[in-house]
Motif scaffolding. Structure first.
Motif, short mmCIF file in Angstrom:
data_model
loop_
_atom_site.label_atom_id
_atom_site.label_comp_id
_atom_site.label_asym_id
_atom_site.label_seq_id
_atom_site.Cartn_x
_atom_site.Cartn_y
_atom_site.Cartn_z
N THR A 77 13.91 0.41 -10.42
CA THR A 77 12.65 -0.60 -10.69
C THR A 77 12.17 -1.18 -9.62
O THR A 77 11.02 -1.18 -9.27
CB THR A 77 13.10 -1.69 -11.88
OG1 THR A 77 13.66 -0.94 -12.89
CG2 THR A 77 12.11 -2.62 -12.07
N SER A 78 13.01 -1.47 -8.63
CA SER A 78 12.79 -2.11 -7.35
C SER A 78 11.76 -0.99 -6.54
O SER A 78 10.89 -1.71 -5.84
CB SER A 78 14.01 -2.35 -6.46
OG SER A 78 15.01 -3.34 -7.16
N ILE A 79 11.95 0.24 -6.57
CA ILE A 79 11.10 1.08 -6.02
C ILE A 79 9.80 1.19 -6.43
O ILE A 79 8.81 1.11 -5.74
CB ILE A 79 11.92 2.40 -6.15
CG1 ILE A 79 13.12 2.56 -5.27
CG2 ILE A 79 10.71 3.62 -5.43
CD1 ILE A 79 13.28 2.38 -3.73
N TRP A 80 9.85 1.07 -7.71
CA TRP A 80 8.19 1.00 -8.41
C TRP A 80 7.57 -0.37 -8.08
O TRP A 80 6.65 -0.39 -7.73
CB TRP A 80 8.41 1.21 -10.03
CG TRP A 80 8.83 2.37 -10.27
CD1 TRP A 80 9.81 3.04 -10.84
CD2 TRP A 80 7.73 3.69 -10.13
NE1 TRP A 80 9.92 4.36 -11.10
CE2 TRP A 80 8.47 4.60 -10.44
CE3 TRP A 80 6.56 3.92 -9.75
CZ2 TRP A 80 8.06 5.95 -10.82
CZ3 TRP A 80 6.11 5.16 -9.71
CH2 TRP A 80 6.82 6.12 -10.48
N MET A 81 8.62 -1.28 -8.04
CA MET A 81 7.81 -2.67 -7.59
C MET A 81 7.15 -2.61 -6.26
O MET A 81 6.28 -3.13 -5.91
CB MET A 81 8.95 -3.90 -7.90
CG MET A 81 9.25 -4.10 -9.51
SD MET A 81 10.41 -5.60 -9.59
CE MET A 81 9.62 -6.77 -8.95
N ALA A 82 8.18 -1.90 -5.38
CA ALA A 82 7.74 -2.00 -3.75
C ALA A 82 6.61 -1.11 -3.84
O ALA A 82 5.50 -1.24 -2.93
CB ALA A 82 8.92 -1.43 -3.09
N LEU A 83 6.20 0.03 -4.56
CA LEU A 83 5.18 0.65 -4.64
C LEU A 83 4.01 0.15 -4.92
O LEU A 83 2.91 0.05 -4.47
CB LEU A 83 5.30 2.04 -5.45
CG LEU A 83 4.28 2.90 -5.49
CD1 LEU A 83 3.96 3.58 -4.38
CD2 LEU A 83 4.68 4.24 -6.34
N ALA A 84 4.19 -0.71 -6.00
CA ALA A 84 3.00 -1.51 -6.66
C ALA A 84 2.45 -2.51 -5.68
O ALA A 84 1.29 -2.78 -5.34
CB ALA A 84 3.67 -2.33 -7.89
N LEU A 85 3.42 -3.10 -4.97
CA LEU A 85 3.03 -4.09 -4.02
C LEU A 85 2.26 -3.54 -2.82
O LEU A 85 1.40 -3.85 -2.32
CB LEU A 85 4.28 -4.88 -3.37
CG LEU A 85 4.06 -5.80 -2.27
CD1 LEU A 85 3.24 -7.02 -2.63
CD2 LEU A 85 5.25 -6.48 -1.83
N VAL A 86 2.67 -2.23 -2.27
CA VAL A 86 2.07 -1.41 -1.30
C VAL A 86 0.58 -1.21 -1.74
O VAL A 86 -0.53 -1.44 -1.07
CB VAL A 86 2.69 -0.18 -0.99
CG1 VAL A 86 1.97 0.85 -0.32
CG2 VAL A 86 3.94 -0.57 -0.25
N LEU A 87 0.42 -0.83 -2.97
CA LEU A 87 -0.79 -0.51 -3.57
C LEU A 87 -1.78 -1.71 -3.60
O LEU A 87 -2.90 -1.71 -3.21
CB LEU A 87 -0.75 0.17 -5.04
CG LEU A 87 -0.18 1.50 -4.92
CD1 LEU A 87 0.19 2.05 -6.55
CD2 LEU A 87 -0.97 2.59 -4.46
N VAL A 88 -1.27 -2.92 -4.01
CA VAL A 88 -1.87 -4.01 -3.85
C VAL A 88 -2.25 -4.46 -2.40
O VAL A 88 -3.70 -4.72 -2.28
CB VAL A 88 -1.16 -5.09 -4.72
CG1 VAL A 88 -1.86 -6.43 -4.22
CG2 VAL A 88 -1.01 -5.04 -5.94
N LEU A 89 -1.48 -4.38 -1.55
CA LEU A 89 -1.86 -4.86 -0.21
C LEU A 89 -2.91 -3.78 0.21
O LEU A 89 -3.65 -4.21 1.15
CB LEU A 89 -0.46 -4.76 0.79
CG LEU A 89 0.27 -5.98 0.42
CD1 LEU A 89 1.57 -5.72 1.20
CD2 LEU A 89 -0.30 -7.22 0.40
N GLU A 90 -2.85 -2.52 0.07
CA GLU A 90 -3.46 -1.61 0.57
C GLU A 90 -4.98 -1.60 -0.02
O GLU A 90 -5.97 -1.46 0.57
CB GLU A 90 -3.20 -0.10 0.21
CG GLU A 90 -2.19 0.25 1.10
CD GLU A 90 -2.45 0.77 2.32
OE1 GLU A 90 -3.74 1.13 2.69
OE2 GLU A 90 -1.60 0.51 3.39
#
Length: 66
Positions: free
Chosen positions: A3-16
């Motif tokens: 789940t942490s990987i998915w949360m990190a990916l989501a954060l990257v998408l938000v920042l991008e």
């Protein structure tokens, strides 16, 4: 996948997404400038980002609750 990987990916998408959302003209100029850079420089920059990401992930996973 963790789940942490998915949360990190989501954060990257938000920042991008923040760049083009709030500064579309500056974002477009940045992208146009990057297309003029030599491939070798882009490879090094991308590699540096990957290494930084792996180091941060390893530091957090060793010392955090990830």
């Amino acid at each position: 996948m963790n789940t942490s990987i998915w949360m990190a990916l989501a954060l990257v998408l938000v920042l991008e997404g923040l760049g083009p959302m709030f500064m579309p003209r500056a974002w477009r100029r940045l992208i146009q400038t990057m297309t003029q850079l030599p491939d070798r420089l882009l490879h090094r920059f991308g590699g540096g980002l990957v290494v930084a990401g792996v180091v941060i992930y390893c530091m957090l996973s060793m010392h955090g609750n990830i």
